[in-house]
Enzyme design. Structure first.
Site, PDB file in Angstrom:
ATOM      1  N   GLU A 132      31.187  39.742  39.336  1.00  0.00           N
ATOM      2  CA  GLU A 132      31.293  38.487  40.088  1.00  0.00           C
ATOM      3  C   GLU A 132      31.834  37.361  39.205  1.00  0.00           C
ATOM      4  O   GLU A 132      32.610  36.513  39.665  1.00  0.00           O
ATOM      5  CB  GLU A 132      29.925  38.103  40.668  1.00  0.00           C
ATOM      6  CG  GLU A 132      29.334  39.142  41.619  1.00  0.00           C
ATOM      7  CD  GLU A 132      30.284  39.533  42.736  1.00  0.00           C
ATOM      8  OE1 GLU A 132      31.134  38.718  43.124  1.00  0.00           O
ATOM      9  OE2 GLU A 132      30.165  40.671  43.231  1.00  0.00           O
ATOM     10  N   HIS A 135      35.553  37.609  39.163  1.00  0.00           N
ATOM     11  CA  HIS A 135      36.170  36.971  40.327  1.00  0.00           C
ATOM     12  C   HIS A 135      36.336  35.474  40.082  1.00  0.00           C
ATOM     13  O   HIS A 135      37.361  34.879  40.435  1.00  0.00           O
ATOM     14  CB  HIS A 135      35.309  37.184  41.574  1.00  0.00           C
ATOM     15  CG  HIS A 135      35.559  38.481  42.273  1.00  0.00           C
ATOM     16  ND1 HIS A 135      36.830  38.896  42.646  1.00  0.00           N
ATOM     17  CD2 HIS A 135      34.712  39.453  42.701  1.00  0.00           C
ATOM     18  CE1 HIS A 135      36.748  40.060  43.264  1.00  0.00           C
ATOM     19  NE2 HIS A 135      35.472  40.421  43.300  1.00  0.00           N
ATOM     20  N   GLU A 202      39.707  43.418  43.826  1.00  0.00           N
ATOM     21  CA  GLU A 202      38.461  44.114  43.492  1.00  0.00           C
ATOM     22  C   GLU A 202      38.661  45.007  42.269  1.00  0.00           C
ATOM     23  O   GLU A 202      37.821  45.047  41.368  1.00  0.00           O
ATOM     24  CB  GLU A 202      37.976  44.940  44.685  1.00  0.00           C
ATOM     25  CG  GLU A 202      37.392  44.113  45.826  1.00  0.00           C
ATOM     26  CD  GLU A 202      36.185  43.300  45.408  1.00  0.00           C
ATOM     27  OE1 GLU A 202      35.339  43.800  44.632  1.00  0.00           O
ATOM     28  OE2 GLU A 202      36.094  42.130  45.832  1.00  0.00           O
TER      29      GLU A 202
END
Length: 308
Positions: A132, A135, A202
């Site tokens: 995360e 990201h 991803e």
């Protein structure tokens, strides 16, 4: 080909699709109107989406006193990633999962389902949090906003194409039948490219997350655990708001096994394979990057085997 190169190619293809469809359906004026409207809508969404998404997911903020081990681990990984400490949220769901949101690293948040801490080892949680943070560092929220802007503009052109030229298709190079087909197929094509970009991001977040946590195998193990749990445990907030599904590290709605065109998430098997290949290459180069030491809490140490 790197994830960044794939994303750039897909974005270029989406832009080219917009130019072709815009010129065919709405001319220059119609294309400009659609782009401006879609851009305005997505700019507003990008600026406020973190609050909206967290509210839809039922997330509540937590601090060091609420989850000291998770907070310490996230703080340590954020420091390794060169990022400011994101705001932490927890969602009262038993299905282990997580997502990141925020318009930039300075306004980022990481939300984890409560089940993440009950079903995963500490190393696996580190892999998920690192994904995360990747990201956030990669500014994927910005990339997906740009993608959504172009895809939204294409959909608007398809919906209002006849209005831009008063329904007159005589000057359309594709003819009336081609125009009708374009009105149907254009949004579908834009959606497919948008989903392909989402899958590409991803893969890139997996790669960068593995670097941040220091061990690709941690994230690979976490993905297997998350996928198995997603097949067995319902995520009630995600089921009530399916639009949130693409944000989670694993699709919370289903256990799709294929990297199909209509999936926002890559196949878990493919992601795990890529991470294990990365780990093998690093082992061959003389080892992986140093692992982050398990964070310590007052009065004792955290066992490296996990915190279940």
């Amino acid at each position: 080909m790197s994830g960044y190169a794939k994303t750039a190619i897909l974005l270029a293809g989406l832009t080219a699709l917009f130019i072709v469809i815009g010129g065919a359906l709405g001319g220059e004026s119609g294309a400009l109107v659609a782009l401006l409207v879609a851009g305005g809508m997505n700019l507003f969404a990008w600026w406020t989406s973190d609050k909206v998404v967290l509210r839809m997911a039922g997330a509540r903020p937590i601090g060091p006193a609420d989850a000291p081990r998770l907070y310490a681990l996230t703080e340590q990984l954020a420091r390794r990633a060169g990022l400011p400490m994101p705001a932490l949220y927890v969602i009262d769901e038993e299905q282990p999962n997580a997502f990141a949101t925020g318009r930039d690293p300075a306004n980022a948040a990481v939300a984890v389902n409560a089940g993440l801490l009950r079903h995963l080892s500490e190393e696996e949680v580190a892999g998920v949090i690192a994904h995360e943070l990747a990201h956030i560092r990669n500014r994927d929220t910005l990339i997906m906003t740009v993608t959504a802007t172009i895809a939204g503009a294409i959909s608007m052109l398809a919906q209002f194409g006849f209005l831009f030229r008063g329904g007159d298709s005589r000057n359309n190079p594709f003819g009336p039948i081609g125009l009708i087909l374009m009105l149907i197929l254009a949004p579908l094509a834009a959606m497919l490219v948008q989903m392909a970009i989402s899958r590409s991001r991803e893969y890139e977040a997996d790669r960068v997350g593995a670097e941040i946590c220091g061990n690709p195998r941690w994230l690979a193990s976490a993905l297997v655990t998350l996928q198995n749990a997603a097949r067995q445990i319902e995520n009630h907030h995600a089921e009530a708001n399916p639009a949130l599904a693409h944000m989670f590290i694993i699709n919370p709605l289903s256990g799709a096994r294929m990297d199909n065109l209509f999936s926002t998430h890559p196949s878990t098997e493919n992601r795990v394979r890529a991470l294990l290949e990365l780990a093998a290459r690093r082992d061959g180069d003389g080892g992986i990057a140093p692992r982050p030491a398990p964070p310590r809490r007052a009065g004792g140490s955290v066992p490296s085997s996990g915190w279940r």
